[in-house]
Design an enzyme around this catalytic site. Structure first.
Site, mmCIF file in Angstrom:
data_model
loop_
_atom_site.group_PDB
_atom_site.id
_atom_site.type_symbol
_atom_site.label_atom_id
_atom_site.label_comp_id
_atom_site.label_asym_id
_atom_site.label_seq_id
_atom_site.Cartn_x
_atom_site.Cartn_y
_atom_site.Cartn_z
ATOM 1 C CG ASP A 11 51.183 -30.642 33.390
ATOM 2 O OD1 ASP A 11 50.590 -29.609 33.753
ATOM 3 O OD2 ASP A 11 51.178 -31.689 34.062
ATOM 4 C CB SER A 12 54.534 -29.884 36.775
ATOM 5 O OG SER A 12 53.195 -30.170 37.157
ATOM 6 C CB CYS A 74 51.424 -26.629 34.210
ATOM 7 S SG CYS A 74 51.884 -26.728 35.953
ATOM 8 C CD GLU A 159 51.097 -36.986 38.979
ATOM 9 O OE1 GLU A 159 52.128 -37.411 39.529
ATOM 10 O OE2 GLU A 159 51.086 -36.084 38.116
ATOM 11 C CB CYS A 193 44.565 -28.650 39.138
ATOM 12 S SG CYS A 193 45.892 -29.889 39.083
ATOM 13 C CG HIS A 195 46.841 -33.945 37.941
ATOM 14 N ND1 HIS A 195 47.702 -32.982 37.471
ATOM 15 C CD2 HIS A 195 47.578 -35.071 38.093
ATOM 16 C CE1 HIS A 195 48.913 -33.506 37.337
ATOM 17 N NE2 HIS A 195 48.864 -34.763 37.712
#
Length: 274
Positions: A11-12, A74, A159, A193, A195
């Site tokens: 993942d990024s 991702c 994040e 996504c 996240h």
């Protein structure tokens, strides 16, 4: 098997940990290596060429760690890099290895959840711009109406640990309203996504009660289990020692501090030099 040949998950940043968590829950016997390219995140705002270059580089690092199978956990990497890696690079650099993404497994089933035939996609700008979900859903559910909304602030909110704060309400409601205003018939919402599951309580707060909201972790885990069953030759190459190893391209200490938010408990990580 004497040599560890783990399943790689890339993942990024941190979001792919939500996918890995679901995979480990469903397939606990395998060895896994996670790589987060935190030094170069976010990918969502970068060009196709840049995302492809970064993703291929990280996939190669996972190959160097012994991985025979790599999951791009991702959406941006899956949208902008996966096809080139599969078609152009693997036949030359690693014809015996496989790289899979998160978009195909999701689009194969999303239509099964909708009764109205109208689904909404919440994603990064890069994923939305790529039109990957629209194109892939068309292959499996050509009659499905697909609506998209880019949410550029959602990843930073997560994040930075601000996804539970009242300040996140404005950005969640703003993009949810924009999406739902595109059609009153949307009954299924995909968080495209990795996240975004951390924003699920906020999303449910502002979404209609009868809206079906899908996260990708369980869908991808189910798809991987099916893939390994259908490809026993790949399954046989994956070592099964129940180990978990975490790498980051940025500060290992910072990764460990933030990763627990996605993983649900503390992790130990090592720095990987690009």
């Amino acid at each position: 098997m004497s040599e560890s040949q783990p399943i790689g998950v890339f993942d990024s940043g941190y979001g792919g940990l939500t996918v890995l968590k679901s995979i480990v829950q469903q397939l606990p016997h395998y060895d896994y290596v996670y790589l987060g390219d935190n030094a170069r995140t976010p990918y969502g705002t970068r060009s196709f060429e840049t995302v492809y270059h970064y993703t291929l580089e990280c996939v190669q690092h996972l190959f160097d760690k012994g991985c025979r199978l790599v999951i791009l956990a991702c959406n941006t990497a899956s949208a902008k890099a996966l096809r080139n890696i599969q078609q152009l690079d693997l036949p030359i650099i690693a014809p015996d290895r496989r790289v899979l993404g998160v978009i195909r497994p999701t689009t194969e089933v999303i239509g099964n959840y909708s009764k109205t035939g109208h689904v909404g996609i919440l994603a990064t700008r890069g994923t939305v711009t790529s039109e990957s979900y629209v194109v892939e859903i068309e292959k499996f559910f050509p009659a499905l109406n697909v609506y998209q909304e880019a949410c550029p602030m959602w990843v930073p909110l997560v994040e930075n640990g601000e996804h539970r704060d009242p300040g996140a309400d404005y950005f969640v409601k703003k993009h949810l309203d924009r999406l739902l205003n595109q059609s009153p018939n949307i009954d299924t919402l995909l968080l495209a996504c990795t996240h975004y599951p951390l924003l699920l309580p906020k999303i449910r707060q502002f979404a209609p009660a009868d809206l079906t909201i899908l996260s990708q972790g369980d869908i991808v885990a189910n798809s991987l289990r099916d893939y390994l069953h259908r490809h026993p030759e790949i399954d046989a190459q994956c070592s099964k020692g129940q180990s978990l190893t975490f790498y980051t391209t940025d500060s290992a200490e910072e990764f460990e501090q933030k990763a627990g938010l996605f993983w649900g408990k503390p992790v130990r990580a090592a720095w990987l030099k690009l």
